[in-house]
Write a protein that holds these residues in place. Structure first.
Motif, PDB file in Angstrom:
ATOM      1  N   LEU A 177       0.697  -1.250  -0.165  1.00  0.00           N
ATOM      2  CA  LEU A 177      -0.171  -0.215  -0.043  1.00  0.00           C
ATOM      3  C   LEU A 177       0.976   1.382  -0.112  1.00  0.00           C
ATOM      4  O   LEU A 177       0.438   2.187  -0.607  1.00  0.00           O
ATOM      5  N   ALA A 178       1.946   1.097   0.544  1.00  0.00           N
ATOM      6  CA  ALA A 178       2.641   2.368   0.655  1.00  0.00           C
ATOM      7  C   ALA A 178       3.383   2.937  -0.637  1.00  0.00           C
ATOM      8  O   ALA A 178       3.886   3.720  -0.868  1.00  0.00           O
ATOM      9  N   GLU A 179       3.418   1.732  -1.852  1.00  0.00           N
ATOM     10  CA  GLU A 179       3.914   2.000  -3.147  1.00  0.00           C
ATOM     11  C   GLU A 179       2.949   2.529  -3.824  1.00  0.00           C
ATOM     12  O   GLU A 179       3.078   2.784  -4.929  1.00  0.00           O
ATOM     13  N   ILE A 180       1.465   2.944  -3.375  1.00  0.00           N
ATOM     14  CA  ILE A 180       0.514   3.121  -4.320  1.00  0.00           C
ATOM     15  C   ILE A 180       0.386   4.727  -4.327  1.00  0.00           C
ATOM     16  O   ILE A 180       0.381   5.088  -3.118  1.00  0.00           O
ATOM     17  N   PRO A 181       0.145   5.339  -5.468  1.00  0.00           N
ATOM     18  CA  PRO A 181       0.068   6.720  -5.572  1.00  0.00           C
ATOM     19  C   PRO A 181      -0.955   7.302  -4.801  1.00  0.00           C
ATOM     20  O   PRO A 181      -2.020   6.717  -4.558  1.00  0.00           O
ATOM     21  N   GLU A 182      -0.922   8.415  -4.250  1.00  0.00           N
ATOM     22  CA  GLU A 182      -1.765   9.138  -3.251  1.00  0.00           C
ATOM     23  C   GLU A 182      -3.113   9.210  -3.900  1.00  0.00           C
ATOM     24  O   GLU A 182      -3.137   9.535  -5.257  1.00  0.00           O
ATOM     25  N   GLY A 183      -4.397   8.924  -3.445  1.00  0.00           N
ATOM     26  CA  GLY A 183      -5.675   9.145  -3.834  1.00  0.00           C
ATOM     27  C   GLY A 183      -6.017   7.932  -4.508  1.00  0.00           C
ATOM     28  O   GLY A 183      -7.376   7.901  -4.963  1.00  0.00           O
ATOM     29  N   ARG A 184      -5.230   6.688  -4.959  1.00  0.00           N
ATOM     30  CA  ARG A 184      -5.478   5.685  -5.516  1.00  0.00           C
ATOM     31  C   ARG A 184      -6.341   4.744  -4.758  1.00  0.00           C
ATOM     32  O   ARG A 184      -7.165   3.616  -5.135  1.00  0.00           O
ATOM     33  N   VAL A 185      -5.908   4.696  -3.455  1.00  0.00           N
ATOM     34  CA  VAL A 185      -6.577   3.704  -2.501  1.00  0.00           C
ATOM     35  C   VAL A 185      -8.074   4.241  -2.127  1.00  0.00           C
ATOM     36  O   VAL A 185      -7.977   5.094  -1.302  1.00  0.00           O
ATOM     37  N   ARG A 186      -8.993   3.595  -2.298  1.00  0.00           N
ATOM     38  CA  ARG A 186     -10.242   3.671  -2.032  1.00  0.00           C
ATOM     39  C   ARG A 186     -10.631   3.487  -0.431  1.00  0.00           C
ATOM     40  O   ARG A 186     -11.175   3.932   0.202  1.00  0.00           O
ATOM     41  N   GLN A 187     -10.375   2.213  -0.307  1.00  0.00           N
ATOM     42  CA  GLN A 187     -10.454   1.473   0.941  1.00  0.00           C
ATOM     43  C   GLN A 187      -9.774   0.213   1.026  1.00  0.00           C
ATOM     44  O   GLN A 187      -9.435  -0.509   0.100  1.00  0.00           O
TER      45      GLN A 187
END
Length: 211
Positions: A177-187
């Motif tokens: 999750l730390a490698e995912i761009p900001e705003g792409r993780v919804r939940q």
């Protein structure tokens, strides 16, 4: 699998908010019978013993149904059909595409769709990097395809702008999750799968259409 399978499966699925008919339960049962038959020759699944297939494959696949928006679904790296095929059985109104690079596994899946008369399922044999499709999907799911950043990068181009990517994970994937761009993780949601003694999480991502 006896009548006990039908009664128990109905109860377990209801615990996850999945309502099924007697006919759908019968299709689930036949699916597992076919998996057993083909697995003896083609090693479709490595999960042992067979007693674990119901919880590890069937219940686990159905556990995400309550989190899926409506619309067409693409299952990337489906293997023996998980989670896409149980979803297609439980939701016959949904168009489901099963994608895997293994010809022996997609041959099995094509035979399953024929024998079980699953009109809402299409099976594709291709590496995801080479996959071409004329339309985009509302939902893209993956149970064992790759790390989240790779899933996001590869799957986004197949997803509608208002669609969703859903990755099934075991333990909370903090490093990924730390490698995912900001705003792409919804939940990120921890879920419980009946009779499965293991941590399960689903990660819901917004597609990055610039990828």
């Amino acid at each position: 699998m006896t009548q006990n399978f039908s009664e128990l499966s109905r109860v377990m699925l209801q615990q996850m908010g999945v309502e099924v008919t007697n006919h759908q339960i019968a299709i689930f049962r036949q699916y597992l019978v076919l998996l057993d038959r083909w697995n003896q020759v083609y090693n479709i699944t490595s999960v042992t013993p067979k007693a674990k297939w119901v919880s590890t494959h069937l219940y686990d696949s159905c556990s995400i149904i309550g989190y899926l928006p409506s619309g067409s679904l693409l299952d990337i790296g489906t293997g023996g059909g998980f989670p896409g095929l149980p979803i297609a059985i439980a939701q016959p109104e949904r168009e489901v595409f099963l994608l895997d690079r293994s010809a022996k596994k997609t041959t099995f899946l094509k035979q399953v769709t024929i024998e079980l008369e699953l009109k809402n399922v299409k099976v594709e044999t291709s590496r995801i990097e080479s996959y071409e499709v004329a339309k985009r999907f509302n939902v893209i799911v993956s149970r064992a395809f790759s790390e989240l950043k790779i899933f996001l990068r590869i799957a986004s181009k197949f997803c509608n702008s208002d669609g969703v990517l859903i990755a099934m994970k075991g333990k909370y994937p903090a490093a990924e999750l730390a490698e995912i761009p900001e705003g792409r993780v919804r939940q990120v949601k921890q879920i419980r799968v009946p009779q499965l003694d293991a941590e399960r999480h689903i990660v819901e991502l917004a597609p990055d259409l610039l990828m």
